[in-house]
Structure formats: structure tokens, C-alpha cells
Scaffold this motif. Structure first.
Motif, mmCIF file in Angstrom:
data_model
loop_
_atom_site.group_PDB
_atom_site.id
_atom_site.type_symbol
_atom_site.label_atom_id
_atom_site.label_comp_id
_atom_site.label_asym_id
_atom_site.label_seq_id
_atom_site.Cartn_x
_atom_site.Cartn_y
_atom_site.Cartn_z
ATOM 1 N N THR A 1 -17.060 -9.350 6.047
ATOM 2 C CA THR A 1 -16.426 -8.979 7.410
ATOM 3 C C THR A 1 -16.193 -7.582 7.441
ATOM 4 O O THR A 1 -16.082 -7.001 6.421
ATOM 5 C CB THR A 1 -15.247 -9.851 7.772
ATOM 6 N N LEU A 2 -16.115 -7.102 8.705
ATOM 7 C CA LEU A 2 -15.975 -5.540 8.996
ATOM 8 C C LEU A 2 -14.497 -5.326 8.637
ATOM 9 O O LEU A 2 -14.097 -4.106 8.490
ATOM 10 C CB LEU A 2 -16.285 -5.233 10.149
ATOM 11 N N ASP A 3 -13.642 -5.918 8.817
ATOM 12 C CA ASP A 3 -12.315 -5.804 9.081
ATOM 13 C C ASP A 3 -11.629 -4.702 8.137
ATOM 14 O O ASP A 3 -10.810 -3.835 8.625
ATOM 15 C CB ASP A 3 -11.400 -7.106 8.989
ATOM 16 N N ARG A 4 -11.987 -4.882 6.609
ATOM 17 C CA ARG A 4 -11.128 -4.063 5.752
ATOM 18 C C ARG A 4 -11.619 -2.569 5.999
ATOM 19 O O ARG A 4 -10.674 -1.602 5.662
ATOM 20 C CB ARG A 4 -11.514 -4.630 4.500
ATOM 21 N N LEU A 5 -12.629 -2.073 6.167
ATOM 22 C CA LEU A 5 -12.976 -0.806 6.081
ATOM 23 C C LEU A 5 -13.640 -0.377 7.398
ATOM 24 O O LEU A 5 -13.769 1.267 7.344
ATOM 25 C CB LEU A 5 -14.172 -0.621 4.853
ATOM 26 N N VAL A 6 -14.031 -1.026 8.048
ATOM 27 C CA VAL A 6 -14.523 -0.596 9.456
ATOM 28 C C VAL A 6 -13.792 -0.565 10.753
ATOM 29 O O VAL A 6 -12.926 -1.179 10.669
ATOM 30 C CB VAL A 6 -16.086 -1.235 9.739
ATOM 31 N N GLN A 7 -14.013 0.418 11.475
ATOM 32 C CA GLN A 7 -13.376 0.528 13.017
ATOM 33 C C GLN A 7 -14.066 -0.536 13.954
ATOM 34 O O GLN A 7 -14.423 -0.318 14.916
ATOM 35 C CB GLN A 7 -13.643 1.813 13.533
ATOM 36 N N SER A 8 -14.025 -1.856 13.235
ATOM 37 C CA SER A 8 -14.465 -2.936 14.003
ATOM 38 C C SER A 8 -14.126 -4.446 13.212
ATOM 39 O O SER A 8 -13.440 -4.120 12.192
ATOM 40 C CB SER A 8 -15.856 -2.887 14.338
ATOM 41 N N LYS A 9 -14.340 -5.118 13.884
ATOM 42 C CA LYS A 9 -13.860 -6.539 13.233
ATOM 43 C C LYS A 9 -14.995 -7.560 13.492
ATOM 44 O O LYS A 9 -15.729 -7.606 14.457
ATOM 45 C CB LYS A 9 -12.586 -6.833 13.688
ATOM 46 N N LEU B 1 -21.173 1.967 13.930
ATOM 47 C CA LEU B 1 -19.830 1.773 13.632
ATOM 48 C C LEU B 1 -19.362 2.629 12.787
ATOM 49 O O LEU B 1 -19.817 2.778 11.490
ATOM 50 C CB LEU B 1 -19.633 0.336 13.098
ATOM 51 N N PRO B 2 -18.277 3.512 12.942
ATOM 52 C CA PRO B 2 -17.604 4.449 11.884
ATOM 53 C C PRO B 2 -16.650 3.703 10.954
ATOM 54 O O PRO B 2 -16.067 2.670 11.296
ATOM 55 C CB PRO B 2 -16.770 5.287 12.824
ATOM 56 N N MET B 3 -16.669 4.137 9.912
ATOM 57 C CA MET B 3 -15.594 3.641 8.742
ATOM 58 C C MET B 3 -14.157 4.101 9.335
ATOM 59 O O MET B 3 -13.999 4.895 10.228
ATOM 60 C CB MET B 3 -15.763 4.415 7.096
ATOM 61 N N GLN B 4 -13.183 3.383 8.758
ATOM 62 C CA GLN B 4 -11.822 3.740 9.062
ATOM 63 C C GLN B 4 -11.214 5.078 8.931
ATOM 64 O O GLN B 4 -10.450 5.431 9.687
ATOM 65 C CB GLN B 4 -10.774 2.477 8.718
ATOM 66 N N THR B 5 -11.946 5.719 7.779
ATOM 67 C CA THR B 5 -11.377 7.030 7.272
ATOM 68 C C THR B 5 -12.787 7.651 6.991
ATOM 69 O O THR B 5 -13.822 7.055 6.719
ATOM 70 C CB THR B 5 -10.378 7.036 6.282
ATOM 71 N N GLY B 6 -12.772 9.090 7.036
ATOM 72 C CA GLY B 6 -14.027 9.877 6.660
ATOM 73 C C GLY B 6 -14.751 9.949 7.726
ATOM 74 O O GLY B 6 -14.503 9.772 8.927
ATOM 75 N N THR B 7 -15.882 10.507 7.614
ATOM 76 C CA THR B 7 -17.147 10.812 8.591
ATOM 77 C C THR B 7 -18.164 9.970 8.725
ATOM 78 O O THR B 7 -19.148 10.276 9.564
ATOM 79 C CB THR B 7 -17.244 12.255 8.474
#
Length: 252
Positions: free
Chosen positions: A61-69, A83-89
């Protein structure tokens, strides 16, 4: 054609040289570039997308690291790479993007994540090994799912393949397996059928009878994961041929 010796030459960075505290997320272009700059081999994970492509990402699933679920398998590759990661570029990216970035500079170990479904995601496995075969650089595949390896071998036998294993404790996804199934997985009794070129065994469970047996009597090298401490590294030096490391500098 990749040689096993190429996989043993340099320590393997687990999902690249990542540092989440500084915005460098595992399995992203930033983590891969950092590993290439240090001349480390690299292990990455790939998940199947809705359109059968290989996403360089570990989780289902995308929930842990990505700006999506939501599950990876429910989105197409075109949707996922936006889809961007939750932090970084970094954004999510595909296996071919990884190949284009690394361009043969260091060896790559591609772990195919299995959803443990009937048919062992055969089309997806064939797609991945086709890409690995076409890649102009040292690369191999590995997987926890022994049913994937005969598919890979039948389709592209020249692509190096490994089986991932550990103590196979009755937890998480392994709860669906019977005690006998877990015994077979732990001891890799499927090897006459799956015929891997190497074993990838958990460092927490070394030494262990099964990997030692296959290494000693059948010449299968052991790539142990995930080595995070000096004590684990010393144990790996006694019972394995290569380490997949994280959180320290093996060259220090």
C-alpha cells in the motif's frame, strides 16, 4: 550475462543509501544515486501495478511513504509516477527508470514482491525478467515466493535468480501457511524445483541448517539481509558470502 561473482564483489545497499530523517526515502532516485556514488551494489523492491508494470517500491500500500493511500495494485503506472513521497523531492518511479539512472554502474538486485495469489503473477514475473535481460548491466532477481522462480526460469533462464528465506515464523502474511508449508519454505526444500542461483537468508536466523547445507553441498552462495549492526556483520562474515546492509558504512 550477469555472473554470481558480480553480486558478491561489493556490499549491497538495502533499498539504496536512504536516510528518511534527511528526506532521502528508501527505493527512491535519491537513495539510488547515493549508493551509486559510493559504488555499492543496490537491492530494490518492485510491486506490480494495475497495468502490469514494475513499480520500484516495497509496500503493498502507498500509505507509509507516499502522499496517497490505497493498494499499489489498484493504480496504473501512469498514475503512480505522478505521486510524490511524503518527504524529499522524489516521486514514485518504475523499474525502467531505475535502469536508466544506474546504467550499469553497479549491480542491481531486484526483489519481486509477491501478492501470494494463484498463478504467482506469472505475466508480471515474465515482464520483470524481460526487462532485466534487456538491461545493459549486472542485475538479478530474487523473491520469497518459490512459485515465481520456475516462471522466471522457463521464460528467461539466463537471468540470475535467488530465493529469499528466513525462519518463516507464523506471523503476518505467513499465517496463511500451514506448519508444513513454513517448514518447506524455511528449509528451501523446493530448490530441486526452483533451482535458484543463490540464497538470500535473514541474518537473524543465521547460522541455520538449511542455508548451510545448500551452500556447502550445492555451492549456492548466501546473500544475507538486513545487516544493521557490527555483531550482525561479524556473523555474516562467518555464515554468508554477501551482505545487504542498512544504517552503517561497510567501508568505514
Amino acid at each position: 550475462m550477469t555472473k554470481v561473482s558480480e553480486l558478491l564483489a561489493r556490499p549491497i545497499a538495502h533499498r539504496g543509501l536512504h536516510d528518511a530523517d534527511n528526506g532521502c526515502i528508501e527505493n527512491t532516485p535519491s537513495a539510488i544515486r547515493a549508493a551509486v556514488e559510493r559504488n555499492f551494489a543496490i537491492e530494490v523492491d518492485v510491486q506490480e501495478t494495475a497495468d502490469g508494470e514494475a513499480l520500484v517500491y516495497h509496500d503493498y500500500t502507498l500509505d507509509r511513504l507516499v502522499q496517497s493511500k490505497g493498494p499499489v495494485i489498484e493504480k496504473t503506472s501512469a498514475e503512480l509516477v505522478k505521486l510524490p513521497m511524503q518527504t524529499g523531492t522524489d516521486n514514485l518511479w518504475l523499474l525502467q527508470d531505475l535502469f536508466d539512472l544506474v546504467a550499469g554502474k553497479v549491480p542491481l538486485v531486484i526483489e519481486i514482491k509477491s501478492r501470494l495469489v494463484p498463478g504467482a503473477q506469472a505475466d508480471f514475473v515474465r515482464r520483470v525478467v524481460e526487462q532485466v535481460e534487456a538491461y545493459d548491466g549486472p542485475a538479478c532477481i530474487k523473491t520469497f515466493d518459490p512459485d515465481m522462480l520456475p516462471i522466471a526460469r522457463a521464460h528467461r533462464p539466463e537471468v540470475l535468480r535467488g530465493i529469499v528465506a528466513d525462519a518463516t515464523l507464523p506471523e503476518g502474511e505467513l499465517l496463511r501457511f500451514s506448519r508444513m508449508d513454513r517448514f518447506i519454505l524455511r528449509h528451501m526444500l523446493h530448490i530441486p524445483r526452483t533451482r535458484p542461483h543463490f540464497i538470500s537468508y535473514g541474518i537473524r536466523d543465521l547460522p541455520s541448517l538449511a542455508p548451510g547445507f545448500w551452500r556447502r553441498f550445492f555451492g549456492l552462495p548466501i546473500m544475507t539481509w538486513t545487516v544493521r549492526t557490527e555483531n550482525q556483520r561479524l556473523r555474516a562474515a562467518k555464515y554468508a558470502d554477501q551482505i545487504v546492509f542498512e544504517g552503517f558504512d561497510p567501508d568505514a
